[in-house]
Design an enzyme around this catalytic site. Structure first.
Site, mmCIF file in Angstrom:
data_model
loop_
_atom_site.group_PDB
_atom_site.id
_atom_site.type_symbol
_atom_site.label_atom_id
_atom_site.label_comp_id
_atom_site.label_asym_id
_atom_site.label_seq_id
_atom_site.Cartn_x
_atom_site.Cartn_y
_atom_site.Cartn_z
ATOM 1 N N LYS A 156 -7.573 -7.157 9.424
ATOM 2 C CA LYS A 156 -6.819 -6.376 8.446
ATOM 3 C C LYS A 156 -5.604 -5.785 9.171
ATOM 4 O O LYS A 156 -5.762 -5.069 10.153
ATOM 5 C CB LYS A 156 -7.667 -5.220 7.912
ATOM 6 C CG LYS A 156 -8.737 -5.644 6.930
ATOM 7 C CD LYS A 156 -8.373 -5.139 5.528
ATOM 8 C CE LYS A 156 -9.334 -5.610 4.458
ATOM 9 N NZ LYS A 156 -9.119 -7.010 4.039
ATOM 10 N N GLY A 195 7.346 3.720 1.728
ATOM 11 C CA GLY A 195 7.858 4.858 2.485
ATOM 12 C C GLY A 195 9.338 5.002 2.224
ATOM 13 O O GLY A 195 9.909 4.300 1.394
ATOM 14 N N ALA A 196 9.963 5.923 2.962
ATOM 15 C CA ALA A 196 11.391 6.141 2.753
ATOM 16 C C ALA A 196 12.183 4.972 3.308
ATOM 17 O O ALA A 196 13.200 4.591 2.770
ATOM 18 C CB ALA A 196 11.823 7.434 3.402
ATOM 19 N N GLU A 197 11.717 4.395 4.396
ATOM 20 C CA GLU A 197 12.519 3.317 4.952
ATOM 21 C C GLU A 197 11.838 1.967 4.929
ATOM 22 O O GLU A 197 12.494 0.950 5.079
ATOM 23 C CB GLU A 197 12.998 3.657 6.364
ATOM 24 C CG GLU A 197 11.945 4.234 7.273
ATOM 25 C CD GLU A 197 12.436 4.262 8.720
ATOM 26 O OE1 GLU A 197 13.368 3.517 9.032
ATOM 27 O OE2 GLU A 197 11.877 5.012 9.502
ATOM 28 N N ALA A 198 10.558 1.961 4.739
ATOM 29 C CA ALA A 198 9.859 0.687 4.820
ATOM 30 C C ALA A 198 8.851 0.516 3.698
ATOM 31 O O ALA A 198 8.382 1.486 3.114
ATOM 32 C CB ALA A 198 9.137 0.591 6.161
ATOM 33 N N ILE A 200 0.818 -1.219 0.000
ATOM 34 C CA ILE A 200 0.000 0.000 0.000
ATOM 35 C C ILE A 200 0.847 1.262 0.000
ATOM 36 O O ILE A 200 0.400 2.320 -0.414
ATOM 37 C CB ILE A 200 -1.008 0.079 1.179
ATOM 38 C CG1 ILE A 200 -0.340 -0.259 2.505
ATOM 39 C CG2 ILE A 200 -2.217 -0.790 0.913
ATOM 40 C CD1 ILE A 200 -1.212 0.080 3.711
ATOM 41 N N LYS A 201 2.074 1.142 0.471
ATOM 42 C CA LYS A 201 2.873 2.362 0.524
ATOM 43 C C LYS A 201 4.351 2.024 0.548
ATOM 44 O O LYS A 201 4.792 1.144 1.276
ATOM 45 C CB LYS A 201 2.472 3.149 1.785
ATOM 46 C CG LYS A 201 3.326 4.335 2.122
ATOM 47 C CD LYS A 201 2.841 5.603 1.456
ATOM 48 C CE LYS A 201 3.924 6.664 1.553
ATOM 49 N NZ LYS A 201 3.821 7.774 0.650
ATOM 50 N N ASP A 205 9.090 12.599 13.712
ATOM 51 C CA ASP A 205 8.722 12.754 12.298
ATOM 52 C C ASP A 205 7.288 13.261 12.196
ATOM 53 O O ASP A 205 6.431 12.641 11.562
ATOM 54 C CB ASP A 205 8.902 11.419 11.555
ATOM 55 C CG ASP A 205 8.953 11.596 10.031
ATOM 56 O OD1 ASP A 205 8.972 12.752 9.565
ATOM 57 O OD2 ASP A 205 8.976 10.581 9.317
HETATM 58 N N1 LIG Z 1 -1.071 1.110 10.814
HETATM 59 C C1 LIG Z 1 -1.314 1.866 9.745
HETATM 60 N N2 LIG Z 1 -2.550 1.925 9.228
HETATM 61 C C2 LIG Z 1 -2.818 2.679 8.147
HETATM 62 N N3 LIG Z 1 -1.913 3.421 7.504
HETATM 63 C C3 LIG Z 1 -0.654 3.429 7.964
HETATM 64 C C4 LIG Z 1 -0.284 2.644 9.099
HETATM 65 N N4 LIG Z 1 1.021 2.834 9.328
HETATM 66 C C5 LIG Z 1 1.453 3.684 8.378
HETATM 67 N N5 LIG Z 1 0.458 4.067 7.559
HETATM 68 C C6 LIG Z 1 0.557 4.995 6.410
HETATM 69 O O1 LIG Z 1 1.678 4.682 5.607
HETATM 70 C C7 LIG Z 1 2.582 5.755 5.548
HETATM 71 C C8 LIG Z 1 4.018 5.240 5.619
HETATM 72 O O2 LIG Z 1 4.222 4.568 6.839
HETATM 73 P P1 LIG Z 1 5.463 4.896 7.769
HETATM 74 O O3 LIG Z 1 5.541 6.360 7.946
HETATM 75 O O4 LIG Z 1 5.356 4.052 8.968
HETATM 76 O O5 LIG Z 1 6.617 4.377 6.809
HETATM 77 P P2 LIG Z 1 8.088 4.910 6.715
HETATM 78 O O6 LIG Z 1 8.766 4.196 5.620
HETATM 79 O O7 LIG Z 1 8.693 4.891 8.065
HETATM 80 O O8 LIG Z 1 7.848 6.380 6.291
HETATM 81 P P3 LIG Z 1 8.866 7.557 6.121
HETATM 82 O O9 LIG Z 1 8.774 7.879 4.654
HETATM 83 O O10 LIG Z 1 8.324 8.674 6.959
HETATM 84 O O11 LIG Z 1 10.202 7.054 6.555
HETATM 85 C C9 LIG Z 1 2.254 6.648 6.727
HETATM 86 O O12 LIG Z 1 2.565 8.003 6.451
HETATM 87 C C10 LIG Z 1 0.788 6.408 6.937
HETATM 88 O O13 LIG Z 1 0.020 7.342 6.234
#
Ligand SMILES: Nc1ncnc2c1ncn2[C@@H]1O[C@H](COP(=O)(O)OP(=O)(O)OP(=O)(O)O)[C@@H](O)[C@H]1O
Ligand SMILES: Nc1ncnc2c1ncn2[C@@H]1O[C@H](COP(=O)(O)OP(=O)(O)OP(=O)(O)O)[C@@H](O)[C@H]1O
Lengths: 210, 339
Positions: free
Chosen positions: A20, A6-9, A3-4, A120
């Site tokens: 879910k 991110g920068a680190e994950a 679903i996403k 953050d």
């Molecule tokens: N438990 C969750 N339920 C729904 N959406 C979530 C959840 N955890 C994270 N997200 C969404 O996914 C995005 C990315 O998650 P997260 O910030 O934990 O990843 P990251 O890789 O650490 O991000 P960053 O880019 O800040 O390093 C968040 O900004 C949030 O909008």
């Protein structure tokens, strides 16, 4: 399902025992040497659930953690339904926007009082649920501290986010955040923090003696 | 001879220890880019000493630039200078030269923001259109991207700049600065002979960074004598640059821009380049890096940004051409950039 990114994950939405869940996996980065890479990934994987738990105690909504796997740098947590504050901020009326930001300021106050620095504070890391709750996520960069300096840095980042990503409402939003923060933290603490933020803004620029 | 259908801008850079003059055509062709660095035998920057150097060398650098460009002073249509941010005495010397030249030639004067200039020259030479920019130098560490008429700052250092961190460490390690060999480049050299990693504090706060803890720890370990300078240089680079790569990646994930641009003096570092390139590759965006000549402080970048500003009527009257020591990148309107 991814679903996403991110920068680190990478974040995946999965079914896990009829729930879910979000599976957050910190990926190995090709750019850094293994010594740094492994340390960052395992430390943050251990640390994030601990602070998420502590934030809950402080009265700040956070996702429930179901499982962690340190070797795989993976956290399994509750999937929070809702929208990122980042996405909805411009759809709100002025009044709603101010009220939401005051509420966010109040929650940040809760964290700070409890000795948590989020690390953050961006509008992507706050989710507004259909029931009107604001849930804070991404505690990977958070730390324990009650120091003024760290509180200032935390809020300075919030201010930066408004200025870079919501520049049309940057001032009203941040003022409302600080208003909510003030109502919770009181006048004296807030005054010190505001002074600190100003000091931080003056740094990081050209320093005359280097 | 140059074709007469083109118009020229002369730019003067003097924010810190470099004095530079660049001459560019309005079409973006660099005719000259002559720079002279003040080197302090003791290391570090002395604003007053540097400005004295600039004042002494200004005439020579200007005539070299005209000679190289093969044009006559009266062919210059605009004079641009770096108005800030920077060190007061250095900025004032450049501004004085620019004012004198513009009034002597009777052409308009344009004040340019030094940080904007680093980005614009980078875009010109690398053909980047809309990048996330990592600008790393001795005085600045800024992650920015364009949005809504300005270059927005997504992250920056909360204390010292990464170049400053490398320079101070190099001095503490007793490395001596040589002509054409900045401290950062010497650290890079020495680091290439290091191989065993020494743990140092890693400090990222969202998209912001802090380098002072890293520097202090590295200097302490150096003094303890337990590690070689090679290993410490290696570790300092690995930790410091990993931090930069992480915030760049965060800004990229956040803005979803199609390119990354690496600029400023520290951009010359091969290790940093490979890290930022790796981040770009992972996000499938184009990696752009500014060649050294235009990455270090230089007159060409001021001339080019001067042209862009001039074309948007951002001319300033001499009496309002005071220098701006703390002029922030995100305070500058950049109407020439399309959204
Ligand atoms: N438990 C969750 N339920 C729904 N959406 C979530 C959840 N955890 C994270 N997200 C969404 O996914 C995005 C990315 O998650 P997260 O910030 O934990 O990843 P990251 O890789 O650490 O991000 P960053 O880019 O800040 O390093 C968040 O900004 C949030 O909008
Ligand atoms: N190969 C290299 N590796 C790392 N750092 C380098 C290298 N070459 C130069 N540097 C560093 O770049 C910095 C100088 O860059 P630059 O000329 O852009 O900046 P500056 O004079 O500090 O000005 P400003 O901050 O105003 O742009 C110094 O800190 C120097 O050590």
């Amino acid at each position: 399902m991814l679903i996403k990114k991110g920068a680190e994950a990478n974040l995946y939405l999965e079914d896990w025992h009829n729930r879910k869940v979000v599976l957050k996996q910190r990926l190995s980065k090709e750019y850094r040497i293994p010594e740094i890479d492994e340390k960052i990934r395992s430390q943050r994987t251990i640390h994030e659930p601990q602070i998420i738990h502590k934030a809950k105690e402080a009265g700040v909504p956070t996702p429930t953690i179901y499982m962690i796997d340190i070797l795989d740098a993976t956290i399994i947590m509750e999937f929070v339904k809702g929208k990122q504050v980042k996405q909805i901020l411009s759809d709100l009326s002025d009044k709603e926007r101010r009220s939401l930001c005051r509420h966010i300021g109040n929650l940040i106050g809760h964290l700070h009082t409890y000795g948590i620095i989020h690390g953050d504070l961006t509008t992507s890391n706050m989710i507004l649920t259909p029931t009107g709750k604001v849930v804070f996520v991404d505690f990977g960069l958070s730390e324990h501290s009650i120091e003024l300096e760290n509180r200032g840095v935390d809020l300075h980042l919030m201010k930066r986010t408004f200025q870079s990503s919501h520049f049309k409402y940057a001032k009203e939003c941040f003022d409302a955040v600080m208003e909510g923060y003030r109502r919770f933290m009181g006048e004296d603490v807030t005054k010190d923090v505001v002074g600190k933020i100003r000091e931080i803004e003056r740094r990081g620029r050209y320093i005359s003696a280097r | 001879m140059n074709c007469s259908d083109d118009t020229y801008c002369l730019g003067i850079e003097s924010t810190a220890d470099d004095f530079g003059v660049g001459i560019l055509s309005f079409k973006g062709r660099a005719l000259a880019n002559i720079n002279s660095a003040y080197i302090n035998p003791e290391g570090g920057i002395h604003p007053r000493e540097a400005s004295r150097h600039h004042a002494g060398i200004a005439g020579e650098v200007l005539s070299k630039a005209f000679h190289k460009a093969e044009i006559k002073p009266k062919e210059i249509a605009v004079v641009a200078f770096s108005q800030g941010p920077g060190l007061g005495p250095c900025l004032r010397t450049g501004a004085t030269a620019a004012r004198a030249l513009s009034s002597y030639l009777n052409v308009p004067l344009v004040g340019v923001n030094h940080c904007v200039a680093h980005i614009e020259i980078g875009k010109l030479v690398s053909k980047a259109k809309d990048p996330v920019t990592l600008y790393v130098s001795g005085g600045n560490t800024i992650i920015s991207a364009f949005d809504g008429g300005k270059y927005r700052v997504f992250g920056e250092t909360l204390d010292i700049a990464v170049g400053n961190c490398l320079d101070v460490f190099a001095r503490a390690a007793g490395l001596r600065q040589k002509e054409g060999m900045p401290f950062g480049a010497m650290v890079e050299n020495v680091a290439s002979r290091g191989h065993s990693f020494v743990s140092l504090p890693y400090s990222v706060k969202g998209m912001n960074l802090s380098f002072s803890g890293l520097l202090t720890a590295a200097v302490q370990l150096l003094k303890s004598g337990k590690h070689t300078v090679e290993d410490l240089c290696f570790s300092l680079q690995e930790v410091g640059f990993s931090m930069l790569a992480e915030v760049t990646e965060r800004a990229l994930a956040h803005t979803e821009k199609p390119e990354v641009l690496l600029t400023g003096g520290v951009a010359a570092n091969n290790r940093l380049q490979s890290m930022v390139k790796s981040v770009a590759d992972e996000h499938k965006v184009r990696f752009c890096v500014v060649p050294k000549e235009y990455a270090l402080d230089n007159g060409a970048m001021i001339a080019w940004t001067g042209i862009l500003a001039y074309q948007h009527n951002m001319v300033i009257p001499t009496e309002k051409s005071f220098v701006r020591l703390k002029w922030r990148l995100d305070d500058v309107h950049v109407p020439w950039v399309e959204s």
